[in-house]
Design a protein around this motif. Structure first.
Motif, PDB file in Angstrom:
ATOM      1  N   VAL A  18       0.951  -1.428  -0.340  1.00 35.69           N
ATOM      2  CA  VAL A  18       0.327   0.255   0.062  1.00 35.69           C
ATOM      3  C   VAL A  18       0.754   1.640  -0.233  1.00 35.69           C
ATOM      4  CG1 VAL A  18      -1.674   1.070   1.271  1.00 35.69           C
ATOM      5  CG2 VAL A  18      -1.604  -0.595   1.303  1.00 35.69           C
ATOM      6  N   PRO A  19       1.544   1.154   0.726  1.00 38.90           N
ATOM      7  CA  PRO A  19       2.952   2.840   0.933  1.00 38.90           C
ATOM      8  C   PRO A  19       3.857   2.528  -0.784  1.00 38.90           C
ATOM      9  CG  PRO A  19       3.069   1.383   2.818  1.00 38.90           C
ATOM     10  CD  PRO A  19       2.762   0.582   1.912  1.00 38.90           C
ATOM     11  N   LEU A  20       3.436   1.647  -1.275  1.00 41.30           N
ATOM     12  CA  LEU A  20       4.121   2.004  -2.571  1.00 41.30           C
ATOM     13  C   LEU A  20       4.241   3.541  -2.979  1.00 41.30           C
ATOM     14  CD1 LEU A  20       4.636  -1.499  -3.503  1.00 41.30           C
ATOM     15  CD2 LEU A  20       6.614  -0.533  -2.306  1.00 41.30           C
ATOM     16  N   THR A  21       5.342   4.136  -3.714  1.00 41.30           N
ATOM     17  CA  THR A  21       4.347   5.093  -4.784  1.00 41.30           C
ATOM     18  C   THR A  21       4.952   5.096  -6.362  1.00 41.30           C
ATOM     19  OG1 THR A  21       6.067   6.863  -4.813  1.00 41.30           O
ATOM     20  CG2 THR A  21       4.666   6.674  -2.567  1.00 41.30           C
ATOM     21  N   VAL A  22       4.524   5.500  -7.244  1.00 41.67           N
ATOM     22  CA  VAL A  22       5.526   5.407  -8.260  1.00 41.67           C
ATOM     23  C   VAL A  22       7.350   5.567  -8.516  1.00 41.67           C
ATOM     24  CG1 VAL A  22       3.181   6.270 -10.201  1.00 41.67           C
ATOM     25  CG2 VAL A  22       5.252   7.897  -9.129  1.00 41.67           C
TER      26      VAL A  22
ATOM     27  N   SER B 272      17.883   1.203 -17.998  1.00 43.34           N
ATOM     28  CA  SER B 272      18.450   0.922 -19.081  1.00 43.34           C
ATOM     29  C   SER B 272      17.352   0.244 -19.728  1.00 43.34           C
ATOM     30  CB  SER B 272      19.410   0.244 -19.021  1.00 43.34           C
ATOM     31  OG  SER B 272      20.463   1.226 -18.937  1.00 43.34           O
ATOM     32  N   GLY B 273      15.884  -0.225 -19.846  1.00 47.20           N
ATOM     33  CA  GLY B 273      15.284  -1.359 -20.548  1.00 47.20           C
ATOM     34  C   GLY B 273      14.864  -2.060 -19.044  1.00 47.20           C
ATOM     35  N   ALA B 274      15.478  -1.947 -18.162  1.00 39.73           N
ATOM     36  CA  ALA B 274      15.317  -2.987 -16.984  1.00 39.73           C
ATOM     37  C   ALA B 274      13.908  -1.901 -16.324  1.00 39.73           C
ATOM     38  CB  ALA B 274      15.942  -3.922 -16.233  1.00 39.73           C
ATOM     39  N   VAL B 275      13.213  -3.340 -15.870  1.00 38.09           N
ATOM     40  CA  VAL B 275      12.380  -1.978 -14.528  1.00 38.09           C
ATOM     41  C   VAL B 275      12.672  -3.473 -13.446  1.00 38.09           C
ATOM     42  CG1 VAL B 275       9.553  -1.577 -14.020  1.00 38.09           C
ATOM     43  CG2 VAL B 275      10.882  -1.948 -16.663  1.00 38.09           C
ATOM     44  N   LEU B 276      12.789  -2.391 -12.233  1.00 32.62           N
ATOM     45  CA  LEU B 276      13.251  -2.477 -10.789  1.00 32.62           C
ATOM     46  C   LEU B 276      12.017  -2.010 -10.291  1.00 32.62           C
ATOM     47  CD1 LEU B 276      16.281  -1.647 -11.122  1.00 32.62           C
ATOM     48  CD2 LEU B 276      16.081  -3.694 -10.979  1.00 32.62           C
ATOM     49  N   LEU B 277      11.826  -2.893  -9.866  1.00 33.30           N
ATOM     50  CA  LEU B 277      10.817  -2.747  -8.077  1.00 33.30           C
ATOM     51  C   LEU B 277      11.541  -2.447  -6.563  1.00 33.30           C
ATOM     52  CD1 LEU B 277       7.692  -1.643  -6.807  1.00 33.30           C
ATOM     53  CD2 LEU B 277       7.391  -4.683  -6.699  1.00 33.30           C
ATOM     54  N   ARG B 278      11.214  -1.326  -5.828  1.00 27.98           N
ATOM     55  CA  ARG B 278      12.017  -1.163  -4.967  1.00 27.98           C
ATOM     56  C   ARG B 278      11.258  -1.045  -3.407  1.00 27.98           C
ATOM     57  NH1 ARG B 278      12.755   4.186  -4.512  1.00 27.98           N
ATOM     58  NH2 ARG B 278      14.891   4.562  -5.321  1.00 27.98           N
ATOM     59  N   LEU B 279      11.842  -2.303  -2.978  1.00 24.88           N
ATOM     60  CA  LEU B 279      10.513  -3.384  -1.513  1.00 24.88           C
ATOM     61  C   LEU B 279      11.707  -3.586  -0.986  1.00 24.88           C
ATOM     62  CD1 LEU B 279       8.815  -6.107  -3.863  1.00 24.88           C
ATOM     63  CD2 LEU B 279       8.133  -4.024  -2.536  1.00 24.88           C
ATOM     64  N   GLY B 280      12.408  -2.907  -0.719  1.00 23.90           N
ATOM     65  CA  GLY B 280      13.186  -2.866   0.014  1.00 23.90           C
ATOM     66  C   GLY B 280      15.671  -1.957  -1.021  1.00 23.90           C
ATOM     67  N   GLU B 281      16.511  -2.545  -0.551  1.00 20.58           N
ATOM     68  CA  GLU B 281      17.598  -2.553  -0.850  1.00 20.58           C
ATOM     69  C   GLU B 281      18.124  -3.015  -1.053  1.00 20.58           C
ATOM     70  OE1 GLU B 281      18.536   0.441  -2.896  1.00 20.58           O
ATOM     71  OE2 GLU B 281      16.911   1.641  -1.874  1.00 20.58           O
ATOM     72  N   PRO B 282      18.525  -4.253  -2.377  1.00 21.78           N
ATOM     73  CA  PRO B 282      18.858  -3.221  -3.372  1.00 21.78           C
ATOM     74  C   PRO B 282      18.007  -3.948  -4.381  1.00 21.78           C
ATOM     75  CG  PRO B 282      20.077  -5.406  -4.283  1.00 21.78           C
ATOM     76  CD  PRO B 282      19.595  -5.553  -2.415  1.00 21.78           C
ATOM     77  N   ALA B 283      16.800  -2.998  -5.527  1.00 19.19           N
ATOM     78  CA  ALA B 283      15.468  -3.024  -5.980  1.00 19.19           C
ATOM     79  C   ALA B 283      15.500  -4.092  -6.408  1.00 19.19           C
ATOM     80  CB  ALA B 283      15.636  -1.813  -7.206  1.00 19.19           C
ATOM     81  N   SER B 284      14.642  -4.770  -6.431  1.00 13.22           N
ATOM     82  CA  SER B 284      13.908  -6.317  -6.960  1.00 13.22           C
ATOM     83  C   SER B 284      14.020  -6.119  -8.458  1.00 13.22           C
ATOM     84  CB  SER B 284      13.518  -6.675  -6.302  1.00 13.22           C
ATOM     85  OG  SER B 284      13.266  -7.045  -5.049  1.00 13.22           O
TER      86      SER B 284
ATOM     87  N   ASP C 121       4.946  11.924  -4.547  1.00 16.45           N
ATOM     88  CA  ASP C 121       3.970  11.178  -3.365  1.00 16.45           C
ATOM     89  C   ASP C 121       2.934  10.292  -4.361  1.00 16.45           C
ATOM     90  OD1 ASP C 121       2.550  12.958  -3.896  1.00 16.45           O
ATOM     91  OD2 ASP C 121       2.251  13.537  -1.714  1.00 16.45           O
ATOM     92  N   SER C 122       2.890  10.216  -5.455  1.00 19.60           N
ATOM     93  CA  SER C 122       1.488   9.363  -5.608  1.00 19.60           C
ATOM     94  C   SER C 122       1.773   8.262  -5.453  1.00 19.60           C
ATOM     95  CB  SER C 122       1.593   9.995  -7.945  1.00 19.60           C
ATOM     96  OG  SER C 122       1.783  10.641  -8.020  1.00 19.60           O
ATOM     97  N   LYS C 123       0.738   7.639  -5.080  1.00 19.97           N
ATOM     98  CA  LYS C 123       0.724   5.929  -4.321  1.00 19.97           C
ATOM     99  C   LYS C 123       0.416   5.189  -5.782  1.00 19.97           C
ATOM    100  CE  LYS C 123       0.892   6.465   0.212  1.00 19.97           C
ATOM    101  NZ  LYS C 123       1.451   6.281   1.019  1.00 19.97           N
TER     102      LYS C 123
END
Length: 125
Positions: A49-53, A60-72, A119-121
């Motif tokens: 729920v707290p994740l933002t854009v 470089s063409g890859a998409v990562l999701l920051r759920l912690g460090e490092p991003a997944s 800060d957009s959710k």
């Protein structure tokens, strides 16, 4: 209050649910994204729920999701769904802003000069 715990999904059930979330367009996109993050990254809803854009990183063409460090790293089919959800959210917000700002010239000037909100959710309740 009695809490009922359901057994964890089997690997086949998890993959079936993941496949349905990736392909079933009858399910709202925001729910599909949340469900995929739960199933793929084993994240509780309270962490989603707290994740933002800003937690979605294009590099470089890859998409990562920051759920912690490092991003997944995000697999391609999930990245498509995630970026589609972000695009829908941005379009919806812009249409709401234009609609609500049409009555005032001062607000129309703000529309042209205001920086995007970071800060957009990612997932709206």
């Amino acid at each position: 209050m009695k809490v009922s715990r359901r057994a964890a999904l089997s690997e086949d059930e998890r993959l079936d649910a993941l496949g349905r979330l990736l392909t079933d367009t009858e399910i709202p996109t925001r729910l599909r994204v949340a469900g995929v993050i739960v199933l793929l990254y084993a994240q509780p809803v309270s962490r989603i729920v707290p994740l933002t854009v800003d937690d979605v990183i294009r590099d470089s063409g890859a998409v990562l999701l920051r759920l912690g460090e490092p991003a997944s790293p995000v697999p391609a089919p999930v990245a498509v769904l995630l970026l589609e959800h972000i695009a829908e959210t941005v379009r919806r917000r812009r249409s709401l802003m234009v609609t609500s700002w049409l009555g005032s010239t001062r607000n129309r000037r703000q529309l042209k000069t205001s920086p995007p909100r970071s800060d957009s959710k990612l997932i709206r309740r």
